[in-house]
Write a protein that holds these residues in place. Structure first.
Motif, mmCIF file in Angstrom:
data_model
loop_
_atom_site.group_PDB
_atom_site.id
_atom_site.type_symbol
_atom_site.label_atom_id
_atom_site.label_comp_id
_atom_site.label_asym_id
_atom_site.label_seq_id
_atom_site.Cartn_x
_atom_site.Cartn_y
_atom_site.Cartn_z
ATOM 1 N N PHE A 67 5.287 9.327 -2.171
ATOM 2 C CA PHE A 67 5.657 9.337 -0.564
ATOM 3 C C PHE A 67 6.085 7.418 0.473
ATOM 4 O O PHE A 67 6.248 7.400 1.203
ATOM 5 C CB PHE A 67 4.557 10.330 0.502
ATOM 6 N N ASP A 68 4.589 6.933 -0.460
ATOM 7 C CA ASP A 68 4.465 5.786 -0.374
ATOM 8 C C ASP A 68 5.832 5.296 -0.064
ATOM 9 O O ASP A 68 6.242 3.676 0.420
ATOM 10 C CB ASP A 68 3.790 4.858 -0.808
ATOM 11 N N ARG A 69 7.693 5.238 -0.817
ATOM 12 C CA ARG A 69 8.416 4.075 -1.634
ATOM 13 C C ARG A 69 9.578 5.484 -0.133
ATOM 14 O O ARG A 69 10.538 4.720 -0.647
ATOM 15 C CB ARG A 69 8.827 5.090 -3.061
ATOM 16 N N THR A 70 8.907 6.170 -0.072
ATOM 17 C CA THR A 70 10.113 6.873 0.947
ATOM 18 C C THR A 70 10.567 5.590 2.034
ATOM 19 O O THR A 70 10.183 4.755 2.167
ATOM 20 C CB THR A 70 9.685 8.334 1.975
ATOM 21 N N THR A 71 12.043 6.096 2.670
ATOM 22 C CA THR A 71 12.745 5.222 4.131
ATOM 23 C C THR A 71 11.921 5.274 4.728
ATOM 24 O O THR A 71 11.946 4.397 6.345
ATOM 25 C CB THR A 71 13.869 6.065 3.664
ATOM 26 N N LEU A 72 11.092 6.536 5.271
ATOM 27 C CA LEU A 72 9.875 6.234 6.464
ATOM 28 C C LEU A 72 9.241 5.079 6.027
ATOM 29 O O LEU A 72 8.597 4.969 5.662
ATOM 30 C CB LEU A 72 9.133 7.346 6.766
ATOM 31 N N ASP A 73 9.560 4.210 7.588
ATOM 32 C CA ASP A 73 8.324 3.302 7.697
ATOM 33 C C ASP A 73 6.748 3.487 7.622
ATOM 34 O O ASP A 73 6.738 4.573 7.568
ATOM 35 C CB ASP A 73 8.879 2.650 9.233
#
Length: 183
Positions: A67-73
Motif C-alpha cells: 500500500f505504501d508503494r501505491t500511486t496515492l500520495d
C-alpha cells in the motif's frame, strides 16, 4: 495451565492475548518483530500481540508495504487509514496514524477532522475520505456517482483500486488490534 487461563478469561469476561517479546514469539514472527523494533525503537504493543499469528503479522506488514508503494500520495494514504481506523474504532491505530500524519506535515485541522470523522477542508482529500466510506458502506459496490465524484477530483481508476487495498490492509489490522485489545 490452560484451564486456569480459561477460568480467568471466563471470570474477567475478556480475552487474553499475549504481548510477545522476541523471546516468546513464534519463530516465524521474530524477523518482522525485529524489523519493526529497528524502525520504531521498540516493538509496539499491536505488533507484540499480532505476533501470535505469524501469518497475520507478516501478511499485514506485507500488505502495508505494498500500500505504501501505491500511486496515492502519502497524505491520501493516511486519509484512507484514518477513515478505516476511526470507523472501526481502533484507538491505537488512530493514535499511531495521527503521529504519522503530523510527521507528513498535515495541519491540525486535517488531523482533527479525520479523528472526529468530519468532512475535510481539502476537496481532493475529502474525495478520498468519502470514497473510502462509500467502498466500506457498499462492500465495494460503489454507486457510479460516488466513483465519478472521486475521479472528478483528479484521482484515477488505479487510485480507486489502491483505496480498496488500503481498506483491506487496515481493516485487517483494526479488527486484529481490537480483538487482541492492543494498546
Amino acid at each position: 495451565m490452560l484451564s486456569i487461563l480459561g477460568a480467568e478469561v471466563a471470570r474477567r469476561g475478556v480475552c487474553v492475548f499475549t504481548a510477545h517479546t522476541l523471546e516468546t514469539a513464534p519463530s516465524e514472527s521474530r524477523p518482522a518483530m525485529e524489523r519493526t523494533a529497528a524502525a520504531f525503537g521498540q516493538v509496539p504493543d499491536a505488533v507484540a500481540r499480532l505476533a501470535e499469528s505469524p501469518e497475520l503479522l507478516n501478511g499485514f506488514l506485507e500488505m502495508t508495504a505494498v500500500f505504501d508503494r501505491t500511486t496515492l500520495d502519502p497524505v491520501a494514504r493516511e486519509v484512507v487509514v484514518m477513515t478505516v481506523a476511526t470507523r472501526n474504532d481502533c484507538h491505537i491505530c488512530v493514535t499511531l496514524h495521527t503521529g504519522k500524519l503530523r510527521k507528513l506535515g498535515a495541519g491540525p485541522e486535517l488531523v482533527n477532522a479525520l479523528r472526529e470523522q468530519r468532512p475535510l477542508g481539502d476537496e481532493r482529500l475529502e474525495a478520498v475520505r468519502r470514497f473510502t466510506l462509500a467502498v466500506l458502506a457498499a462492500a465495494g459496490g460503489v454507486p457510479d456517482e460516488d466513483l465519478k465524484a472521486f475521479l472528478a477530483q483528479g484521482h484515477t481508476e488505479r487510485n480507486a483500486l489502491e483505496v480498496v487495498l488500503g481498506i483491506g490492509a487496515y481493516t485487517m489490522s483494526t479488527f486484529a488490534n481490537r480483538l487482541t485489545r492492543a494498546a
